[in-house]
Write a protein that holds these residues in place. Structure first.
Motif, PDB file in Angstrom:
ATOM      1  N   UNK A  49      25.404   3.765   0.543  1.00 51.14           N
ATOM      2  CA  UNK A  49      25.245   4.285   1.894  1.00 51.14           C
ATOM      3  C   UNK A  49      25.141   5.811   1.959  1.00 51.14           C
ATOM      4  N   UNK A  50      25.699   6.515   1.011  1.00 53.86           N
ATOM      5  CA  UNK A  50      25.681   7.976   0.988  1.00 53.86           C
ATOM      6  C   UNK A  50      24.320   8.447   0.475  1.00 53.86           C
ATOM      7  N   UNK A  51      23.543   9.150   1.312  1.00 56.46           N
ATOM      8  CA  UNK A  51      22.195   9.582   0.891  1.00 56.46           C
ATOM      9  C   UNK A  51      22.180  10.486  -0.341  1.00 56.46           C
ATOM     10  N   UNK A  52      23.330  11.067  -0.706  1.00 52.51           N
ATOM     11  CA  UNK A  52      23.398  11.909  -1.901  1.00 52.51           C
ATOM     12  C   UNK A  52      23.778  11.122  -3.153  1.00 52.51           C
ATOM     13  N   UNK A  53      24.063   9.849  -2.996  1.00 49.53           N
ATOM     14  CA  UNK A  53      24.478   9.011  -4.126  1.00 49.53           C
ATOM     15  C   UNK A  53      23.273   8.564  -4.957  1.00 49.53           C
ATOM     16  N   UNK A  54      23.424   8.543  -6.271  1.00 46.00           N
ATOM     17  CA  UNK A  54      22.331   8.034  -7.115  1.00 46.00           C
ATOM     18  C   UNK A  54      21.964   6.579  -6.803  1.00 46.00           C
ATOM     19  N   UNK A  55      22.939   5.769  -6.384  1.00 50.53           N
ATOM     20  CA  UNK A  55      22.645   4.367  -6.064  1.00 50.53           C
ATOM     21  C   UNK A  55      21.815   4.282  -4.778  1.00 50.53           C
ATOM     22  N   UNK A  56      22.162   5.079  -3.791  1.00 51.97           N
ATOM     23  CA  UNK A  56      21.345   5.142  -2.574  1.00 51.97           C
ATOM     24  C   UNK A  56      19.924   5.572  -2.946  1.00 51.97           C
ATOM     25  N   UNK A  57      19.837   6.620  -3.743  1.00 56.58           N
ATOM     26  CA  UNK A  57      18.530   7.138  -4.142  1.00 56.58           C
ATOM     27  C   UNK A  57      17.725   6.065  -4.874  1.00 56.58           C
ATOM     28  N   UNK A  58      18.380   5.342  -5.770  1.00 52.38           N
ATOM     29  CA  UNK A  58      17.706   4.265  -6.506  1.00 52.38           C
ATOM     30  C   UNK A  58      17.197   3.189  -5.547  1.00 52.38           C
ATOM     31  N   UNK A  59      18.027   2.789  -4.601  1.00 51.75           N
ATOM     32  CA  UNK A  59      17.637   1.734  -3.660  1.00 51.75           C
ATOM     33  C   UNK A  59      16.482   2.149  -2.751  1.00 51.75           C
ATOM     34  N   UNK A  60      16.221   3.449  -2.657  1.00 51.55           N
ATOM     35  CA  UNK A  60      15.153   3.936  -1.790  1.00 51.55           C
ATOM     36  C   UNK A  60      14.003   4.584  -2.560  1.00 51.55           C
ATOM     37  N   UNK A  61      14.092   4.599  -3.872  1.00 46.25           N
ATOM     38  CA  UNK A  61      13.032   5.192  -4.700  1.00 46.25           C
ATOM     39  C   UNK A  61      11.808   4.276  -4.722  1.00 46.25           C
ATOM     40  N   UNK A  62      10.690   4.859  -5.020  1.00 48.07           N
ATOM     41  CA  UNK A  62       9.473   4.065  -5.205  1.00 48.07           C
ATOM     42  C   UNK A  62       9.646   3.182  -6.444  1.00 48.07           C
ATOM     43  N   UNK A  63       9.098   1.980  -6.420  1.00 50.43           N
ATOM     44  CA  UNK A  63       9.179   1.136  -7.615  1.00 50.43           C
ATOM     45  C   UNK A  63       8.663   1.875  -8.851  1.00 50.43           C
ATOM     46  N   UNK A  64       9.350   1.680  -9.941  1.00 50.15           N
ATOM     47  CA  UNK A  64       9.025   2.238 -11.260  1.00 50.15           C
ATOM     48  C   UNK A  64       9.340   3.723 -11.405  1.00 50.15           C
ATOM     49  N   UNK A  65       9.892   4.372 -10.361  1.00 50.59           N
ATOM     50  CA  UNK A  65      10.348   5.757 -10.489  1.00 50.59           C
ATOM     51  C   UNK A  65      11.763   5.739 -11.062  1.00 50.59           C
ATOM     52  N   UNK A  66      11.958   6.268 -12.270  1.00 48.70           N
ATOM     53  CA  UNK A  66      13.294   6.223 -12.882  1.00 48.70           C
ATOM     54  C   UNK A  66      14.284   7.141 -12.159  1.00 48.70           C
ATOM     55  N   UNK A  67      15.510   6.649 -12.051  1.00 50.97           N
ATOM     56  CA  UNK A  67      16.599   7.402 -11.437  1.00 50.97           C
ATOM     57  C   UNK A  67      17.724   7.496 -12.451  1.00 50.97           C
ATOM     58  N   UNK A  68      18.164   8.713 -12.741  1.00 47.43           N
ATOM     59  CA  UNK A  68      19.282   8.907 -13.669  1.00 47.43           C
ATOM     60  C   UNK A  68      20.578   8.531 -12.968  1.00 47.43           C
ATOM     61  N   UNK A  69      21.429   7.816 -13.695  1.00 46.03           N
ATOM     62  CA  UNK A  69      22.690   7.356 -13.131  1.00 46.03           C
ATOM     63  C   UNK A  69      23.879   7.950 -13.875  1.00 46.03           C
ATOM     64  N   UNK A  70      24.975   8.238 -13.163  1.00 51.75           N
ATOM     65  CA  UNK A  70      26.169   8.752 -13.823  1.00 51.75           C
ATOM     66  C   UNK A  70      26.826   7.674 -14.675  1.00 51.75           C
ATOM     67  N   UNK A  71      27.668   8.122 -15.574  1.00 49.81           N
ATOM     68  CA  UNK A  71      28.327   7.222 -16.513  1.00 49.81           C
ATOM     69  C   UNK A  71      29.071   6.082 -15.805  1.00 49.81           C
ATOM     70  N   UNK A  72      29.805   6.407 -14.740  1.00 47.22           N
ATOM     71  CA  UNK A  72      30.564   5.375 -14.036  1.00 47.22           C
ATOM     72  C   UNK A  72      29.655   4.289 -13.480  1.00 47.22           C
ATOM     73  N   UNK A  73      28.517   4.669 -12.920  1.00 49.11           N
ATOM     74  CA  UNK A  73      27.583   3.679 -12.386  1.00 49.11           C
ATOM     75  C   UNK A  73      27.032   2.799 -13.503  1.00 49.11           C
ATOM     76  N   UNK A  74      26.798   3.389 -14.658  1.00 48.78           N
ATOM     77  CA  UNK A  74      26.308   2.615 -15.807  1.00 48.78           C
ATOM     78  C   UNK A  74      27.359   1.613 -16.278  1.00 48.78           C
ATOM     79  N   UNK A  75      28.598   2.060 -16.388  1.00 52.41           N
ATOM     80  CA  UNK A  75      29.674   1.154 -16.793  1.00 52.41           C
ATOM     81  C   UNK A  75      29.834   0.012 -15.797  1.00 52.41           C
TER      82      UNK A  75
END
Length: 161
Positions: free
Chosen positions: A57-83
């Protein structure tokens, strides 16, 4: 204290994170009160960071950004999100698909591709959505438990929700 019982204080702190109250309580001898307060404050600060890393829900969050990115555009995720994502995929497999971090995706969505080595992910189509709502709070409690025990506290009560 009578009967040789040691005096114990309850040091607690409650803060709102991930749309719920995270209540952390330590039972400590009076001499450890200040250290316990600092520990709880630091743990809550880390929970705040975690929320910023995994929020859908936070527009500054990598997960928010990923959910709104264009398909196939890679988004870097922090370690915690990866775990957390790895753990969610393990639970999906163990549950035969009953637990699914992609549950908010549109029907027929192809989901995501995740490159764990590079810590990047991308949507395979417009309908893909990732959510850690069902696992994020528990992950946060585990994080809190580890941080509290590293500081030498073992008599505690932790609650999220």
């Amino acid at each position: 204290m009578e009967n040789g019982a040691m005096e114990v204080l309850h040091v607690s702190e409650v803060r709102r994170r991930m749309a719920t109250d995270f209540s952390l309580l330590l039972s400590v001898p009076p001499a450890d009160r200040t250290r316990a307060q600092r520990t709880l404050s630091a743990v809550h600060s880390r929970l705040e960071e975690l929320e910023k890393e995994i929020s859908e829900f936070d527009p500054d969050s990598p997960i928010y950004f990923l959910n709104h990115a264009e398909p196939h555009d890679p988004v870097e995720l922090p370690k915690a999100a990866c775990l957390l994502w790895r753990r969610a995929l393990e639970l999906k497999e163990l549950s035969g698909g009953a637990f699914d971090p992609g549950v908010k995706s549109n029907a027929g969505s192809l989901g995501f591709h995740f490159d764990f080595e590079r810590r990047v992910a991308w949507r395979l189509d417009e309908g893909a959505r990732i959510s850690f709502a069902a696992i994020g709070k528990g992950f946060g409690i585990d994080l809190a438990r580890r941080a509290i025990e590293v500081e030498g506290f073992y008599d505690y009560l932790l609650c999220a929700g």
